[in-house]
Design a protein around this motif. Sequence first.
Motif, PDB file in Angstrom:
ATOM      1  N   ARG A  90     -18.412  -1.915  49.753  1.00  0.00           N
ATOM      2  CA  ARG A  90     -17.187  -1.528  49.869  1.00  0.00           C
ATOM      3  C   ARG A  90     -16.012  -2.043  48.786  1.00  0.00           C
ATOM      4  NH1 ARG A  90     -16.922  -3.525  56.069  1.00  0.00           N
ATOM      5  NH2 ARG A  90     -19.175  -3.007  56.546  1.00  0.00           N
ATOM      6  N   ARG A  91     -16.520  -3.206  48.069  1.00  0.00           N
ATOM      7  CA  ARG A  91     -15.332  -3.873  47.125  1.00  0.00           C
ATOM      8  C   ARG A  91     -15.608  -3.325  45.805  1.00  0.00           C
ATOM      9  NH1 ARG A  91     -11.462  -6.269  49.335  1.00  0.00           N
ATOM     10  NH2 ARG A  91     -11.353  -7.114  46.869  1.00  0.00           N
ATOM     11  N   ALA A  92     -16.586  -2.444  45.811  1.00  0.00           N
ATOM     12  CA  ALA A  92     -16.989  -1.662  44.419  1.00  0.00           C
ATOM     13  C   ALA A  92     -15.630  -0.582  44.030  1.00  0.00           C
ATOM     14  CB  ALA A  92     -18.342  -0.969  44.312  1.00  0.00           C
ATOM     15  N   PRO A  93     -15.370  -0.278  42.771  1.00  0.00           N
ATOM     16  CA  PRO A  93     -14.308   0.449  42.512  1.00  0.00           C
ATOM     17  C   PRO A  93     -14.899   1.842  42.935  1.00  0.00           C
ATOM     18  CG  PRO A  93     -14.892  -0.974  40.628  1.00  0.00           C
ATOM     19  CD  PRO A  93     -16.026  -1.133  41.622  1.00  0.00           C
ATOM     20  N   ALA A  94     -13.816   2.699  43.227  1.00  0.00           N
ATOM     21  CA  ALA A  94     -14.208   4.214  43.620  1.00  0.00           C
ATOM     22  C   ALA A  94     -14.661   4.895  42.264  1.00  0.00           C
ATOM     23  CB  ALA A  94     -12.984   4.879  43.829  1.00  0.00           C
ATOM     24  N   SER A  95     -15.631   5.778  42.598  1.00  0.00           N
ATOM     25  CA  SER A  95     -16.054   6.720  41.573  1.00  0.00           C
ATOM     26  C   SER A  95     -15.298   7.792  41.117  1.00  0.00           C
ATOM     27  CB  SER A  95     -17.735   7.105  41.970  1.00  0.00           C
ATOM     28  OG  SER A  95     -17.466   7.986  42.944  1.00  0.00           O
ATOM     29  N   ALA A  96     -15.623   8.280  40.044  1.00  0.00           N
ATOM     30  CA  ALA A  96     -14.690   9.530  39.362  1.00  0.00           C
ATOM     31  C   ALA A  96     -14.672  10.573  40.549  1.00  0.00           C
ATOM     32  CB  ALA A  96     -15.310  10.043  38.144  1.00  0.00           C
ATOM     33  N   GLY A  97     -16.178  10.564  41.191  1.00  0.00           N
ATOM     34  CA  GLY A  97     -16.235  11.730  42.353  1.00  0.00           C
ATOM     35  C   GLY A  97     -15.142  11.629  43.246  1.00  0.00           C
ATOM     36  N   GLY A  98     -14.819  10.384  43.730  1.00  0.00           N
ATOM     37  CA  GLY A  98     -13.768  10.342  44.579  1.00  0.00           C
ATOM     38  C   GLY A  98     -12.478  10.466  44.220  1.00  0.00           C
ATOM     39  N   GLY A  99     -12.060  10.903  43.139  1.00  0.00           N
ATOM     40  CA  GLY A  99     -10.841  11.218  42.657  1.00  0.00           C
ATOM     41  C   GLY A  99     -10.232  10.269  41.884  1.00  0.00           C
ATOM     42  N   VAL A 101     -10.442   7.507  38.669  1.00  0.00           N
ATOM     43  CA  VAL A 101     -11.361   7.158  37.160  1.00  0.00           C
ATOM     44  C   VAL A 101     -11.497   5.820  37.300  1.00  0.00           C
ATOM     45  CG1 VAL A 101     -11.235   7.289  34.892  1.00  0.00           C
ATOM     46  CG2 VAL A 101     -10.101   9.255  36.336  1.00  0.00           C
ATOM     47  N   THR A 102     -12.679   5.345  36.929  1.00  0.00           N
ATOM     48  CA  THR A 102     -13.217   3.933  36.956  1.00  0.00           C
ATOM     49  C   THR A 102     -13.064   3.767  35.327  1.00  0.00           C
ATOM     50  OG1 THR A 102     -14.344   3.800  38.766  1.00  0.00           O
ATOM     51  CG2 THR A 102     -14.790   2.126  37.229  1.00  0.00           C
ATOM     52  N   TYR A 103     -12.318   2.637  34.871  1.00  0.00           N
ATOM     53  CA  TYR A 103     -12.267   2.248  33.485  1.00  0.00           C
ATOM     54  C   TYR A 103     -12.839   0.714  33.470  1.00  0.00           C
ATOM     55  CZ  TYR A 103      -8.131   5.355  33.331  1.00  0.00           C
ATOM     56  OH  TYR A 103      -7.509   6.619  33.525  1.00  0.00           O
ATOM     57  N   ARG A 104     -13.985   0.792  32.201  1.00  0.00           N
ATOM     58  CA  ARG A 104     -14.753  -0.238  32.320  1.00  0.00           C
ATOM     59  C   ARG A 104     -14.224  -1.228  30.954  1.00  0.00           C
ATOM     60  NH1 ARG A 104     -19.486   0.157  34.441  1.00  0.00           N
ATOM     61  NH2 ARG A 104     -20.109   2.005  35.168  1.00  0.00           N
ATOM     62  N   THR A 105     -12.976  -1.154  30.589  1.00  0.00           N
ATOM     63  CA  THR A 105     -12.097  -1.833  29.668  1.00  0.00           C
ATOM     64  C   THR A 105     -10.941  -1.845  29.865  1.00  0.00           C
ATOM     65  OG1 THR A 105     -12.033  -0.353  27.836  1.00  0.00           O
ATOM     66  CG2 THR A 105     -14.185  -1.607  27.837  1.00  0.00           C
ATOM     67  N   ILE A 106     -10.199  -3.034  29.621  1.00  0.00           N
ATOM     68  CA  ILE A 106      -8.639  -2.946  29.778  1.00  0.00           C
ATOM     69  C   ILE A 106      -8.058  -1.999  28.588  1.00  0.00           C
ATOM     70  CG2 ILE A 106      -6.578  -4.592  29.032  1.00  0.00           C
ATOM     71  CD1 ILE A 106      -8.260  -6.827  30.346  1.00  0.00           C
ATOM     72  N   ALA A 107      -8.673  -1.935  27.706  1.00  0.00           N
ATOM     73  CA  ALA A 107      -8.014  -0.985  26.331  1.00  0.00           C
ATOM     74  C   ALA A 107      -7.932   0.335  26.955  1.00  0.00           C
ATOM     75  CB  ALA A 107      -8.637  -1.159  25.238  1.00  0.00           C
ATOM     76  N   SER A 108      -9.209   0.776  27.462  1.00  0.00           N
ATOM     77  CA  SER A 108      -9.385   2.071  28.102  1.00  0.00           C
ATOM     78  C   SER A 108      -8.534   2.356  29.132  1.00  0.00           C
ATOM     79  CB  SER A 108     -10.907   2.542  28.350  1.00  0.00           C
ATOM     80  OG  SER A 108     -11.340   1.587  29.450  1.00  0.00           O
TER      81      SER A 108
END
Length: 515
Positions: A90-99, A101-108
């Motif tokens: 439940r604490r994990a970030p929402a996936s792209a499929g959920g509408g 976008v998950t970013y893996r770096t601060i720059a992105s």
Amino acid sequence: MSITAVVRKNTYFDSVSLMSVSTKANGLDGVDQAFTAMGTEMNKGVLENLGLLTDELRAAESGDLMIVLVSEDGADTEALLAEIEDLLTRRAPASAGGGEVTYRTIASAAAGIDGANLAVIAVNGAYAAREARKALESGLHVMMFSDNVAVEDEIALKNLAHDKGLFMMGPDCGTAIINNIALCFGNKVRPGSIGIVAASGTGSQEVSVRVHALGGGISQLIGTGGRDLSEQVGGIMMVDGIRALAADPATDVIVLVSKPPAASVEKKVLAEVAAAGKPVVVWFIDGSEDAVTAAGGHFAAGSLQAARKAVELAGVEGYAAKDADAEAAAGAVVSRLAEGQKYVRGLFCGGTLCDETMYAVRDAGLDVWSNIQKNTDFRLPAGSASRGHTFLDFGDDDFTNGRPHPMIDPALRIERIVEEAKDPEVAAIVMDFVLGFGSHEDPVGTTLPAIEEALRIAKGAGRHLEIVAYVLGTDLDTPSVAAQSAALRAAGVTVTLSSTETGRFAREIAKKAQA
């Protein structure tokens, strides 16, 4: 009792999320203790000290997630692990499929989120400086919740931010309100014309909620981190914060909050006060009134005085000052005490709230023991038994090493309430409850069983035990300050209306009980 350990390789969660998960996991039926933490050497050291470090956990790397479950006899371990895994999911970030976008770096993230201008850093201290530098280099202001960051890194990051015209709030910055949005620990307060720059999280929260209660509002609340006014750091962020609020058309009055700064840094900060061009209220705990006045500032001896002066200078309509009669109230308490009851014990989640009450008692000429005492002759290590008048800050690093902050998980303090009630020399237990974003969803409710047990213990021994509580929050918080205060009063607790009043009440009880 059984111990189960699981390591999830290359699975990262930030420290705030893991604190929240650990707190919820410890509330599950059948759980004696539960820990969710990254596999850093510090976290493994904590587990080793608790006798919970298995070979599998010892081999975990810093990017691995450790789950440790100590379950009660007869509990379904597999089912409990599944519930903890569900909490993590439940604490994990929402996936792209959920509408989203998950970013893996601060720059992105900075490049992908239109209008992004601030990053909150809540990773392990070993990585926090690196991530903060990336954020600053991407043009983002930074609020660093992480602690255990080298002072050399703090200085370098703050100088970089200053050169770029950015804020570098922290490390160990727990509270900010930026453009009416509370970050990390913060309360819901009305917008207004009073700006705060603070090197204290709960101190700034207290001033902000007092301003709200007096009819005023907050334009910005800028945190600096607790070391900012040290000789080494030199007040870089406080100076930048003062200048930002001085230039802010929405801010009419500025309030500064801190423990006493280093002498050279105080001189630098007060020079900014003189040059601000706006009224500046200065609450430096145990600070010098002469120095503030000489700089053209408005000195405040406590949090309530700081808030009152700020709303007065801001021209808030309907403002009126009034104080409770702490001396008379304390007299009524002392008249009910048994022979030998003479000490006050303070059990606090907020460091500045602890300080304000502790200094009030100390200023009455009484000896005070504490884990945050500056006088080493009266320093009490975390976990030690109380001595005389004792005031403990459960949010200090010695208590939180490897554990959630007590504003998230008050378990350690709850245990201490019952222990203090067993001491026949204790006249009163004083504590705080901090509401707001990031805090426990019902801090009073989870503590009431321990309060009720403490009162039963004292009554069974033929003693009156005064429980004094202050609820830091507003009518806009969830739960509200009114609802939490009502629950305390229903249990027989005396509820004070400000941190300053708490200190006065504790001081008068201590004075009269020892007279």
